[in-house]
Design a protein around this motif. Structure first.
Motif, PDB file in Angstrom:
ATOM      1  N   ILE A 166       0.833  -1.205   0.000  1.00  0.00           N
ATOM      2  CA  ILE A 166       0.000   0.000   0.000  1.00  0.00           C
ATOM      3  C   ILE A 166       0.865   1.251   0.000  1.00  0.00           C
ATOM      4  O   ILE A 166       0.595   2.217  -0.727  1.00  0.00           O
ATOM      5  N   ILE A 167       1.934   1.253   0.793  1.00  0.00           N
ATOM      6  CA  ILE A 167       2.844   2.407   0.836  1.00  0.00           C
ATOM      7  C   ILE A 167       3.475   2.647  -0.525  1.00  0.00           C
ATOM      8  O   ILE A 167       3.541   3.787  -1.011  1.00  0.00           O
ATOM      9  N   LEU A 168       3.934   1.592  -1.182  1.00  0.00           N
ATOM     10  CA  LEU A 168       4.567   1.744  -2.496  1.00  0.00           C
ATOM     11  C   LEU A 168       3.575   2.228  -3.557  1.00  0.00           C
ATOM     12  O   LEU A 168       3.916   3.053  -4.410  1.00  0.00           O
ATOM     13  N   ILE A 169       2.347   1.745  -3.497  1.00  0.00           N
ATOM     14  CA  ILE A 169       1.328   2.206  -4.440  1.00  0.00           C
ATOM     15  C   ILE A 169       1.029   3.684  -4.209  1.00  0.00           C
ATOM     16  O   ILE A 169       0.907   4.461  -5.167  1.00  0.00           O
ATOM     17  N   LYS A 170       0.923   4.091  -2.948  1.00  0.00           N
ATOM     18  CA  LYS A 170       0.671   5.499  -2.648  1.00  0.00           C
ATOM     19  C   LYS A 170       1.822   6.386  -3.120  1.00  0.00           C
ATOM     20  O   LYS A 170       1.598   7.473  -3.657  1.00  0.00           O
ATOM     21  N   LEU A 171       3.058   5.950  -2.923  1.00  0.00           N
ATOM     22  CA  LEU A 171       4.201   6.727  -3.404  1.00  0.00           C
ATOM     23  C   LEU A 171       4.197   6.840  -4.921  1.00  0.00           C
ATOM     24  O   LEU A 171       4.526   7.892  -5.472  1.00  0.00           O
ATOM     25  N   PHE A 172       3.829   5.766  -5.600  1.00  0.00           N
ATOM     26  CA  PHE A 172       3.735   5.820  -7.057  1.00  0.00           C
ATOM     27  C   PHE A 172       2.681   6.833  -7.484  1.00  0.00           C
ATOM     28  O   PHE A 172       2.909   7.637  -8.391  1.00  0.00           O
ATOM     29  N   ILE A 173       1.545   6.813  -6.820  1.00  0.00           N
ATOM     30  CA  ILE A 173       0.485   7.770  -7.162  1.00  0.00           C
ATOM     31  C   ILE A 173       0.956   9.202  -6.907  1.00  0.00           C
ATOM     32  O   ILE A 173       0.749  10.090  -7.732  1.00  0.00           O
ATOM     33  N   ILE A 174       1.602   9.430  -5.782  1.00  0.00           N
ATOM     34  CA  ILE A 174       2.050  10.781  -5.459  1.00  0.00           C
ATOM     35  C   ILE A 174       3.062  11.296  -6.461  1.00  0.00           C
ATOM     36  O   ILE A 174       2.939  12.398  -6.984  1.00  0.00           O
ATOM     37  N   PHE A 175       4.083  10.488  -6.745  1.00  0.00           N
ATOM     38  CA  PHE A 175       5.181  10.988  -7.568  1.00  0.00           C
ATOM     39  C   PHE A 175       4.955  10.850  -9.062  1.00  0.00           C
ATOM     40  O   PHE A 175       5.489  11.639  -9.833  1.00  0.00           O
ATOM     41  N   ALA A 176       4.188   9.901  -9.517  1.00  0.00           N
ATOM     42  CA  ALA A 176       4.011   9.708 -10.955  1.00  0.00           C
ATOM     43  C   ALA A 176       2.717  10.334 -11.455  1.00  0.00           C
ATOM     44  O   ALA A 176       2.728  11.177 -12.356  1.00  0.00           O
ATOM     45  N   VAL A 177       1.612   9.945 -10.884  1.00  0.00           N
ATOM     46  CA  VAL A 177       0.317  10.374 -11.403  1.00  0.00           C
ATOM     47  C   VAL A 177       0.051  11.846 -11.112  1.00  0.00           C
ATOM     48  O   VAL A 177      -0.333  12.607 -12.003  1.00  0.00           O
TER      49      VAL A 177
ATOM     50  N   LYS B 200       2.147  14.211 -10.512  1.00  0.00           N
ATOM     51  CA  LYS B 200       3.074  15.067 -11.248  1.00  0.00           C
ATOM     52  C   LYS B 200       2.588  15.291 -12.676  1.00  0.00           C
ATOM     53  O   LYS B 200       2.695  16.395 -13.209  1.00  0.00           O
ATOM     54  N   LEU B 201       2.053  14.270 -13.278  1.00  0.00           N
ATOM     55  CA  LEU B 201       1.561  14.408 -14.658  1.00  0.00           C
ATOM     56  C   LEU B 201       0.403  15.400 -14.764  1.00  0.00           C
ATOM     57  O   LEU B 201       0.311  16.158 -15.730  1.00  0.00           O
ATOM     58  N   PHE B 202      -0.492  15.383 -13.781  1.00  0.00           N
ATOM     59  CA  PHE B 202      -1.695  16.201 -13.890  1.00  0.00           C
ATOM     60  C   PHE B 202      -1.581  17.582 -13.234  1.00  0.00           C
ATOM     61  O   PHE B 202      -2.217  18.533 -13.691  1.00  0.00           O
ATOM     62  N   PHE B 203      -0.820  17.725 -12.169  1.00  0.00           N
ATOM     63  CA  PHE B 203      -0.814  18.972 -11.430  1.00  0.00           C
ATOM     64  C   PHE B 203       0.466  19.787 -11.525  1.00  0.00           C
ATOM     65  O   PHE B 203       0.481  20.934 -11.119  1.00  0.00           O
ATOM     66  N   PHE B 204       1.538  19.216 -12.029  1.00  0.00           N
ATOM     67  CA  PHE B 204       2.802  19.929 -12.111  1.00  0.00           C
ATOM     68  C   PHE B 204       3.309  19.929 -13.550  1.00  0.00           C
ATOM     69  O   PHE B 204       4.060  19.046 -13.953  1.00  0.00           O
ATOM     70  N   PRO B 205       2.897  20.912 -14.345  1.00  0.00           N
ATOM     71  CA  PRO B 205       3.346  20.949 -15.741  1.00  0.00           C
ATOM     72  C   PRO B 205       4.829  21.280 -15.832  1.00  0.00           C
ATOM     73  O   PRO B 205       5.428  21.814 -14.892  1.00  0.00           O
ATOM     74  N   ASP B 206       5.420  20.990 -16.966  1.00  0.00           N
ATOM     75  CA  ASP B 206       6.839  21.259 -17.184  1.00  0.00           C
ATOM     76  C   ASP B 206       7.010  22.728 -17.555  1.00  0.00           C
ATOM     77  O   ASP B 206       6.932  23.114 -18.718  1.00  0.00           O
TER      78      ASP B 206
END
Length: 92
Positions: free
Chosen positions: A52-63, A65-71
């Motif tokens: 669960i911790i690893l899935i949450k970290l993946f969501i935080i850092f990958a998903v 970032k794609l939607f809320f932090f543009p380049d």
């Protein structure tokens, strides 16, 4: 003479035994290692919690970032990122 080992593998085994660094069982490093090794070996619920911790970290850092932090740099630099950063630093 050497059983199932040829001469090279026998030499490697002897060398590994000779140069092995012994760890004292009363040392702090061994006790820390043993604590974590034994804890991870015997955990059952913990594996689910780590998943669960690893899935949450993946969501935080990958998903997210794609939607809320543009380049920002890619949008404003136009291909010359180093020049854009240099001008922004010098202009401040």
């Amino acid at each position: 003479m050497f059983g199932d080992y040829n001469l090279f593998s026998y030499f490697c085994i002897l060398k590994a035994i000779h140069f092995r660094l012994p760890m004292k069982k009363d040392s702090f490093a061994y006790r820390v290692f043993d604590l974590y090794y034994d804890g991870f070996k015997n955990m059952k619920l913990g594996r689910t919690l780590w998943a669960i911790i690893l899935i949450k970290l993946f969501i935080i850092f990958a998903v997210l970032k794609l939607f809320f932090f543009p380049d920002f740099l890619k949008e404003h630099a136009g291909g010359d990122e180093a020049g854009y950063v240099a001008t922004q630093i010098l202009n401040q």
